[in-house]
Motif scaffolding. Structure first.
Motif, PDB file in Angstrom:
ATOM      1  N   MET A  84       0.849  -1.201   0.000  1.00 58.06           N
ATOM      2  CA  MET A  84       0.000   0.000   0.000  1.00 58.06           C
ATOM      3  C   MET A  84       0.887   1.254   0.000  1.00 58.06           C
ATOM      4  O   MET A  84       1.776   1.415   0.819  1.00 58.06           O
ATOM      5  N   SER A  85       0.692   2.152  -0.950  1.00 59.58           N
ATOM      6  CA  SER A  85       1.484   3.373  -1.023  1.00 59.58           C
ATOM      7  C   SER A  85       0.901   4.426  -0.093  1.00 59.58           C
ATOM      8  O   SER A  85      -0.288   4.452   0.179  1.00 59.58           O
ATOM      9  N   CYS A  86       1.781   5.326   0.376  1.00 60.54           N
ATOM     10  CA  CYS A  86       1.314   6.399   1.242  1.00 60.54           C
ATOM     11  C   CYS A  86       2.315   7.539   1.181  1.00 60.54           C
ATOM     12  O   CYS A  86       3.441   7.376   0.709  1.00 60.54           O
ATOM     13  N   ASP A  87       1.905   8.680   1.655  1.00 63.64           N
ATOM     14  CA  ASP A  87       2.773   9.847   1.710  1.00 63.64           C
ATOM     15  C   ASP A  87       3.696   9.696   2.912  1.00 63.64           C
ATOM     16  O   ASP A  87       3.266   9.834   4.067  1.00 63.64           O
ATOM     17  N   LEU A  88       4.963   9.415   2.659  1.00 61.14           N
ATOM     18  CA  LEU A  88       5.913   9.122   3.734  1.00 61.14           C
ATOM     19  C   LEU A  88       6.055  10.290   4.699  1.00 61.14           C
ATOM     20  O   LEU A  88       6.035  10.100   5.922  1.00 61.14           O
ATOM     21  N   VAL A  89       6.190  11.492   4.174  1.00 58.13           N
ATOM     22  CA  VAL A  89       6.388  12.665   5.028  1.00 58.13           C
ATOM     23  C   VAL A  89       5.190  12.881   5.943  1.00 58.13           C
ATOM     24  O   VAL A  89       5.335  13.084   7.160  1.00 58.13           O
ATOM     25  N   GLU A  90       3.985  12.831   5.383  1.00 52.98           N
ATOM     26  CA  GLU A  90       2.776  13.037   6.182  1.00 52.98           C
ATOM     27  C   GLU A  90       2.596  11.930   7.208  1.00 52.98           C
ATOM     28  O   GLU A  90       2.170  12.172   8.343  1.00 52.98           O
ATOM     29  N   THR A  91       2.933  10.695   6.807  1.00 53.11           N
ATOM     30  CA  THR A  91       2.820   9.562   7.720  1.00 53.11           C
ATOM     31  C   THR A  91       3.748   9.733   8.919  1.00 53.11           C
ATOM     32  O   THR A  91       3.346   9.530  10.070  1.00 53.11           O
ATOM     33  N   LEU A  92       4.996  10.130   8.650  1.00 55.28           N
ATOM     34  CA  LEU A  92       5.966  10.312   9.726  1.00 55.28           C
ATOM     35  C   LEU A  92       5.606  11.499  10.618  1.00 55.28           C
ATOM     36  O   LEU A  92       5.826  11.464  11.836  1.00 55.28           O
ATOM     37  N   LYS A  93       5.040  12.555  10.020  1.00 53.98           N
ATOM     38  CA  LYS A  93       4.576  13.693  10.815  1.00 53.98           C
ATOM     39  C   LYS A  93       3.470  13.266  11.772  1.00 53.98           C
ATOM     40  O   LYS A  93       3.495  13.595  12.969  1.00 53.98           O
ATOM     41  N   GLN A  94       2.497  12.565  11.236  1.00 54.17           N
ATOM     42  CA  GLN A  94       1.383  12.093  12.061  1.00 54.17           C
ATOM     43  C   GLN A  94       1.885  11.174  13.171  1.00 54.17           C
ATOM     44  O   GLN A  94       1.473  11.296  14.331  1.00 54.17           O
ATOM     45  N   MET A  95       2.786  10.268  12.821  1.00 56.99           N
ATOM     46  CA  MET A  95       3.348   9.336  13.794  1.00 56.99           C
ATOM     47  C   MET A  95       4.078  10.088  14.911  1.00 56.99           C
ATOM     48  O   MET A  95       3.896   9.785  16.100  1.00 56.99           O
ATOM     49  N   ALA A  96       4.878  11.077  14.541  1.00 61.18           N
ATOM     50  CA  ALA A  96       5.655  11.829  15.526  1.00 61.18           C
ATOM     51  C   ALA A  96       4.753  12.588  16.487  1.00 61.18           C
ATOM     52  O   ALA A  96       4.947  12.558  17.707  1.00 61.18           O
ATOM     53  N   VAL A  97       3.744  13.271  15.950  1.00 66.30           N
ATOM     54  CA  VAL A  97       2.838  14.073  16.784  1.00 66.30           C
ATOM     55  C   VAL A  97       2.082  13.182  17.762  1.00 66.30           C
ATOM     56  O   VAL A  97       2.029  13.453  18.971  1.00 66.30           O
ATOM     57  N   ARG A  98       1.499  12.100  17.256  1.00 66.30           N
ATOM     58  CA  ARG A  98       0.688  11.237  18.126  1.00 66.30           C
ATOM     59  C   ARG A  98       1.549  10.473  19.125  1.00 66.30           C
ATOM     60  O   ARG A  98       1.151  10.287  20.287  1.00 66.30           O
ATOM     61  N   SER A  99       2.737  10.027  18.692  1.00 67.76           N
ATOM     62  CA  SER A  99       3.619   9.280  19.588  1.00 67.76           C
ATOM     63  C   SER A  99       4.134  10.162  20.723  1.00 67.76           C
ATOM     64  O   SER A  99       4.151   9.746  21.888  1.00 67.76           O
ATOM     65  N   LEU A 100       4.542  11.379  20.399  1.00 67.59           N
ATOM     66  CA  LEU A 100       5.041  12.286  21.435  1.00 67.59           C
ATOM     67  C   LEU A 100       3.925  12.716  22.388  1.00 67.59           C
ATOM     68  O   LEU A 100       4.155  12.901  23.582  1.00 67.59           O
ATOM     69  N   ALA A 101       2.711  12.856  21.857  1.00 65.05           N
ATOM     70  CA  ALA A 101       1.564  13.183  22.715  1.00 65.05           C
ATOM     71  C   ALA A 101       1.313  12.054  23.711  1.00 65.05           C
ATOM     72  O   ALA A 101       1.041  12.297  24.897  1.00 65.05           O
ATOM     73  N   TYR A 102       1.420  10.830  23.238  1.00 63.54           N
ATOM     74  CA  TYR A 102       1.195   9.691  24.145  1.00 63.54           C
ATOM     75  C   TYR A 102       2.347   9.558  25.138  1.00 63.54           C
ATOM     76  O   TYR A 102       2.121   9.209  26.305  1.00 63.54           O
ATOM     77  N   ALA A 103       3.582   9.842  24.698  1.00 60.73           N
ATOM     78  CA  ALA A 103       4.716   9.827  25.626  1.00 60.73           C
ATOM     79  C   ALA A 103       4.486  10.843  26.742  1.00 60.73           C
ATOM     80  O   ALA A 103       4.772  10.571  27.920  1.00 60.73           O
ATOM     81  N   ALA A 104       3.955  12.018  26.390  1.00 61.83           N
ATOM     82  CA  ALA A 104       3.634  13.040  27.390  1.00 61.83           C
ATOM     83  C   ALA A 104       2.563  12.533  28.353  1.00 61.83           C
ATOM     84  O   ALA A 104       2.631  12.791  29.567  1.00 61.83           O
ATOM     85  N   PHE A 105       1.590  11.804  27.827  1.00 61.45           N
ATOM     86  CA  PHE A 105       0.553  11.195  28.673  1.00 61.45           C
ATOM     87  C   PHE A 105       1.186  10.223  29.675  1.00 61.45           C
ATOM     88  O   PHE A 105       0.813  10.202  30.861  1.00 61.45           O
ATOM     89  N   CYS A 106       2.144   9.418  29.216  1.00 60.86           N
ATOM     90  CA  CYS A 106       2.818   8.466  30.093  1.00 60.86           C
ATOM     91  C   CYS A 106       3.569   9.181  31.212  1.00 60.86           C
ATOM     92  O   CYS A 106       3.514   8.767  32.382  1.00 60.86           O
TER      93      CYS A 106
END
Length: 262
Positions: free
Chosen positions: A1-23
């Motif tokens: 499945m193809s996807c926009d790599l830059v947008e995918t990594l941006k989304q991943m970074a934002v959500r992952s760091l938000a959850y790290a802050a929750f932890c």
């Protein structure tokens, strides 16, 4: 499945760091909440190292519960327990938003716990290896937008079933005020660890090898094979350590003393 790599990594970074802050928030709230809900916790609190250990374990407890519930929901509602799905269905499937978010949550926890290990435990080698391998695997899965890799990652999350029992059994053992409950929780820990990790791991590896075809993503495929084997070996080792702890170290020490006397 193809996807926009830059947008995918941006989304991943934002959500992952938000959850790290929750932890980190859960960790900092634990010193306030724990004495209110855990009988006898103030005695444990006198030992700063053990108290800090529990605050981190509390984060682990919350996180593992979230991950298992999400994985259970995925397999019971979105996948209908299709653990014997055909090769075509595995290799042609895409990645749902539900899966992507779940993977980002796990990445956030790995970020949090890696920082914790470096700050408080000076980096336990085996745990850091576990986290680094897991982080690499999850980032690759998101970067490739791989349906098969995501499928097996969601299967791995079922192993989180044993983690809450591990943390509660540690707490009860340290408090030493509920031996009967500790026996029950300890039994559930051994059972859930054996089923969700020792048994599930080899089955997952077999399923992956017989259903996922490398295709154009051979690098991702062989990376996942290596990672699954790595986690199987780690879980076997941890289960061995768990059984040793359940049986107790006293027998080994006695035998050494007896040898000296003879």
């Amino acid at each position: 499945m193809s996807c926009d790599l830059v947008e995918t990594l941006k989304q991943m970074a934002v959500r992952s760091l938000a959850y790290a802050a929750f932890c980190f928030a859960v960790q900092h709230i634990s010193p306030i909440v724990s004495p209110l809900v855990i009988p006898g916790f103030n005695k444990l609190k006198e030992d700063k190292a053990k108290a800090s250990n529990w605050y981190n374990r509390n984060v682990s407890f919350v996180h593992a519960s979230i991950m298992f519930v999400r994985a259970y929901h995925f397999w019971t509602t979105q996948q209908d327990w299709r653990l014997t799905v055909s090769q075509a269905a595995i290799n042609e499937r895409g990645v749902s938003e539900y899966e992507s978010l779940t993977i980002d949550i796990m990445i956030g926890y790995l970020v949090y716990d890696t920082i914790y290990e470096f700050r408080h435990n000076k980096g336990v080698a085996l745990m850091l290896a576990h986290h680094l391998v897991g982080f690499f695997s999850h980032v690759l899965t998101r970067a490739f937008c791989s349906g098969p890799a995501s499928y097996y990652t969601m299967m791995i999350y079922l192993a989180e079933l044993s983690t809450p029992f591990l943390n509660v059994s540690w707490l009860l053992s340290e408090l030493n005020n509920a031996p009967s409950l500790l026996l029950v929780i300890g039994g559930l820990l051994v059972l859930t660890f054996f089923v969700s990790r020792v048994v599930m791991g080899p089955y997952l590896c077999y399923h992956l090898l017989t259903h996922w075809l490398p295709g154009e993503n051979a690098v991702l495929y062989y990376t996942n094979v290596f990672i699954v084997v790595f986690f199987i070996l780690m879980n076997f080792y941890w289960f061995f350590q768990l059984i040793k702890r359940v049986l107790g170290p006293s027998s080994g020490k006695k035998s050494k003393k007896e040898k000296k006397q003879t």
